[in-house]
Design a protein around this motif. Structure first.
Motif, PDB file in Angstrom:
ATOM      1  N   ASP A  80      55.949  64.784  74.473  1.00  0.00           N
ATOM      2  CA  ASP A  80      55.762  66.340  74.645  1.00  0.00           C
ATOM      3  C   ASP A  80      54.125  66.702  74.817  1.00  0.00           C
ATOM      4  OD1 ASP A  80      58.219  66.508  74.324  1.00  0.00           O
ATOM      5  OD2 ASP A  80      58.161  67.644  72.211  1.00  0.00           O
ATOM      6  N   ARG A  81      53.544  65.626  75.170  1.00  0.00           N
ATOM      7  CA  ARG A  81      51.835  65.960  75.346  1.00  0.00           C
ATOM      8  C   ARG A  81      51.265  66.779  74.324  1.00  0.00           C
ATOM      9  NH1 ARG A  81      49.258  62.386  77.606  1.00  0.00           N
ATOM     10  NH2 ARG A  81      47.712  63.641  78.472  1.00  0.00           N
ATOM     11  N   ILE A  82      51.637  66.558  73.061  1.00  0.00           N
ATOM     12  CA  ILE A  82      51.008  67.323  71.995  1.00  0.00           C
ATOM     13  C   ILE A  82      49.569  66.929  71.885  1.00  0.00           C
ATOM     14  CG2 ILE A  82      51.150  68.284  69.656  1.00  0.00           C
ATOM     15  CD1 ILE A  82      53.471  69.118  71.270  1.00  0.00           C
ATOM     16  N   ALA A  83      48.698  67.694  72.023  1.00  0.00           N
ATOM     17  CA  ALA A  83      47.102  67.097  71.625  1.00  0.00           C
ATOM     18  C   ALA A  83      46.883  67.011  70.418  1.00  0.00           C
ATOM     19  CB  ALA A  83      46.102  68.221  72.297  1.00  0.00           C
ATOM     20  N   LEU A  84      46.156  66.153  70.023  1.00  0.00           N
ATOM     21  CA  LEU A  84      45.577  65.638  68.661  1.00  0.00           C
ATOM     22  C   LEU A  84      43.894  66.023  68.619  1.00  0.00           C
ATOM     23  CD1 LEU A  84      47.327  62.401  67.473  1.00  0.00           C
ATOM     24  CD2 LEU A  84      48.133  64.643  67.434  1.00  0.00           C
ATOM     25  N   THR A  85      43.471  66.743  67.759  1.00  0.00           N
ATOM     26  CA  THR A  85      42.257  66.869  67.997  1.00  0.00           C
ATOM     27  C   THR A  85      41.593  66.264  66.653  1.00  0.00           C
ATOM     28  OG1 THR A  85      42.247  68.806  66.303  1.00  0.00           O
ATOM     29  CG2 THR A  85      42.478  69.190  68.587  1.00  0.00           C
ATOM     30  N   VAL A  86      41.274  65.060  67.137  1.00  0.00           N
ATOM     31  CA  VAL A  86      40.839  63.831  66.178  1.00  0.00           C
ATOM     32  C   VAL A  86      39.253  64.311  65.979  1.00  0.00           C
ATOM     33  CG1 VAL A  86      40.592  61.340  66.167  1.00  0.00           C
ATOM     34  CG2 VAL A  86      42.370  62.422  66.970  1.00  0.00           C
ATOM     35  N   CYS A  87      38.864  63.698  64.788  1.00  0.00           N
ATOM     36  CA  CYS A  87      37.440  63.792  64.362  1.00  0.00           C
ATOM     37  C   CYS A  87      37.000  62.476  63.661  1.00  0.00           C
ATOM     38  CB  CYS A  87      37.428  65.125  63.274  1.00  0.00           C
ATOM     39  SG  CYS A  87      38.076  66.531  64.124  1.00  0.00           S
ATOM     40  N   PRO A  88      36.349  61.410  64.479  1.00  0.00           N
ATOM     41  CA  PRO A  88      36.359  60.185  63.924  1.00  0.00           C
ATOM     42  C   PRO A  88      35.139  60.225  62.687  1.00  0.00           C
ATOM     43  CG  PRO A  88      36.163  60.205  66.370  1.00  0.00           C
ATOM     44  CD  PRO A  88      36.344  61.557  66.000  1.00  0.00           C
ATOM     45  N   ALA A 113      37.981  63.424  77.658  1.00  0.00           N
ATOM     46  CA  ALA A 113      37.372  64.852  78.200  1.00  0.00           C
ATOM     47  C   ALA A 113      38.464  65.503  78.856  1.00  0.00           C
ATOM     48  CB  ALA A 113      36.412  64.342  78.833  1.00  0.00           C
ATOM     49  N   SER A 114      39.384  64.776  79.622  1.00  0.00           N
ATOM     50  CA  SER A 114      40.333  65.458  80.455  1.00  0.00           C
ATOM     51  C   SER A 114      41.530  66.283  79.534  1.00  0.00           C
ATOM     52  CB  SER A 114      41.089  64.800  81.609  1.00  0.00           C
ATOM     53  OG  SER A 114      41.589  63.635  80.894  1.00  0.00           O
ATOM     54  N   ASN A 115      41.771  65.432  78.354  1.00  0.00           N
ATOM     55  CA  ASN A 115      42.632  65.937  77.385  1.00  0.00           C
ATOM     56  C   ASN A 115      42.012  67.112  76.855  1.00  0.00           C
ATOM     57  OD1 ASN A 115      44.531  63.781  77.768  1.00  0.00           O
ATOM     58  ND2 ASN A 115      43.595  62.668  76.105  1.00  0.00           N
ATOM     59  N   SER A 116      40.663  67.097  76.436  1.00  0.00           N
ATOM     60  CA  SER A 116      40.025  68.331  75.875  1.00  0.00           C
ATOM     61  C   SER A 116      40.184  69.675  76.835  1.00  0.00           C
ATOM     62  CB  SER A 116      38.865  67.961  75.230  1.00  0.00           C
ATOM     63  OG  SER A 116      37.854  68.161  76.594  1.00  0.00           O
ATOM     64  N   PHE A 117      40.181  69.469  78.062  1.00  0.00           N
ATOM     65  CA  PHE A 117      40.374  70.484  78.884  1.00  0.00           C
ATOM     66  C   PHE A 117      41.724  71.041  78.972  1.00  0.00           C
ATOM     67  CE2 PHE A 117      36.232  69.015  80.923  1.00  0.00           C
ATOM     68  CZ  PHE A 117      35.506  69.817  79.931  1.00  0.00           C
ATOM     69  N   GLU A 118      42.514  70.052  79.079  1.00  0.00           N
ATOM     70  CA  GLU A 118      44.103  70.134  79.527  1.00  0.00           C
ATOM     71  C   GLU A 118      44.724  71.002  78.062  1.00  0.00           C
ATOM     72  OE1 GLU A 118      45.402  66.815  81.013  1.00  0.00           O
ATOM     73  OE2 GLU A 118      44.607  67.308  82.970  1.00  0.00           O
ATOM     74  N   ALA A 119      44.206  70.629  77.041  1.00  0.00           N
ATOM     75  CA  ALA A 119      44.797  71.039  75.791  1.00  0.00           C
ATOM     76  C   ALA A 119      44.126  72.360  75.239  1.00  0.00           C
ATOM     77  CB  ALA A 119      44.434  70.003  74.528  1.00  0.00           C
TER      78      ALA A 119
END
Ligand code: HPA
Ligand code: ZN
Length: 346
Positions: free
Chosen positions: A246-254, A317-323
């Motif tokens: 489902d392309r659910i983004a995870l906002t990971v914070c290392p 980076a592309s995930n961050s914009f798409e999500a």
């Protein structure tokens, strides 16, 4: 860009720093640096239980999420006026601009402030004004996500939503934060259903310390569009497949995960595993003043520790914009400038 050309190890940190990126998981109260906490305490005549900036900073030795939250809520007690909220967000945007963040979605915790007699209007107007100035001055598109504190009741969340309705147009979405274990997403199913009717975007912290079951219920009962953190998903193969499908983004914070002892060291962080499994992971700073780094620190330290490559940088980076909850035209523009940046490194 279908294939990302390799970048030499010497140049990779520079690419990570210079590439345009979106930050989707930043608690603006967690950007309050000790120096600003002391300056605002003085301006507002608020007494702090710490004698100096150094003493406060030395208290930042966390063992888990709750040990951090206790200090984080104490730090936020210096925020009283609209100007205080503006100054806090302004300082964050200047740091974000230096890290080539071009889009930011800021979490804020109104209940931390309304409980002390600070009005929703004061909080939202101060933060919104800083967002407007970030666009005009730094070219950063910015929006606000209001978080409900999950250790408080459903009734208090509904009251908070009611207080926010006059500012509906200044808020892009709602989230769920604070102590996770024992406060499952389903506690807020009705509040989130109401927010959905109002057309707000929905996100929730899940699977930071809590089990994969909390990620399932955030998706299926709250109907969130992104999962904040989500790193515990790796324990559940069926959940991994669902998130990838489902392309659910995870906002990971290392660095947050490191400082709150979710992983023993960065080399054992599972960000690379999540990306390699096809999940739409992103990198974010969470509470940068408390966890030892802003966006570029998170990128450079995690890449150095895990051996990720330019292809991972592109994906993150592309995930961050798409999500992001930016409009389609802004997303396209940001993805184009990301591609242009990668061209200069090929
Ligand atoms: N988790 C939950 N609540 C929070 C966090 C976090 O990392 N930061 C600020 N509030
Ligand atoms: Zn968070």
């Amino acid at each position: 860009m279908n294939s990302v050309r390799p970048v030499s190890p010497e140049r990779l940190p520079e690419l990570l720093r210079l590439m345009p990126k979106a930050e989707l998981h930043i608690h603006i109260e967690g950007s309050l640096e000790p120096e600003l906490i002391f300056a605002l305490a003085k301006r507002n005549g608020v007494a702090l239980p710490y004698a100096s900036v150094d003493e406060l900073r030395s208290a930042y030795a966390f063992t888990n999420l709750q040990s951090f939250l206790d200090i984080y809520y104490a730090g936020a007690s210096v925020l009283l006026t609209e100007q205080d909220f503006y100054d806090m967000a302004r300082a964050y945007f200047l740091k974000a601009a230096a890290d080539h963040v071009v889009h930011a979605e800021l979490f804020f915790d109104p209940q931390t402030h309304t409980a002390r007699g600070v009005s929703m209007e004061t909080v939202v107007r101060g933060l919104h004004r800083a967002c407007v100035d970030a666009q005009a001055g730094q070219g950063i598109s910015a929006s606000l996500i209001m978080c409900f504190l999950r250790h408080l009741s459903e009734e208090e969340a509904f009251e908070t939503l009611e207080q926010a309705l006059p500012y509906r147009e200044l808020i892009v979405g709602v989230g769920l934060d604070s102590g996770e274990v024992g406060n499952p997403p389903e506690k807020f199913a009705r509040v989130f259903a109401r927010c959905r009717e109002l057309g707000l975007h929905l996100v929730a912290h899940a699977g930071e310390e809590g089990p994969p079951a909390y990620i399932w219920t955030a998706l299926d009962l709250l109907k969130v569009e992104r999962i904040d953190h989500g790193v515990q998903a790796a324990k559940d193969p069926a959940l991994m497949q669902r998130l990838a499908r489902d392309r659910i983004a995870l906002t990971v914070c290392p660095l947050s995960n490191l400082k709150l002892c979710v992983f023993p060291d960065l080399a054992q962080h599972n960000l690379r595993q999540l990306l390699d499994a096809g999940l739409a992971a992103t990198v974010n700073s969470d509470d940068p003043a408390y966890f030892g780094g802003y966006m570029n620190d998170n990128f450079t330290q995690t890449f150095a520790a895990t051996g990720m490559q330019a292809s991972h940088a592109w994906a993150l980076a592309s995930n961050s914009f798409e999500a992001s909850f930016a409009g389609q035209a802004d997303k396209r523009k940001n993805l184009d400038s990301l591609a242009a940046c990668f061209e200069t490194f090929s």
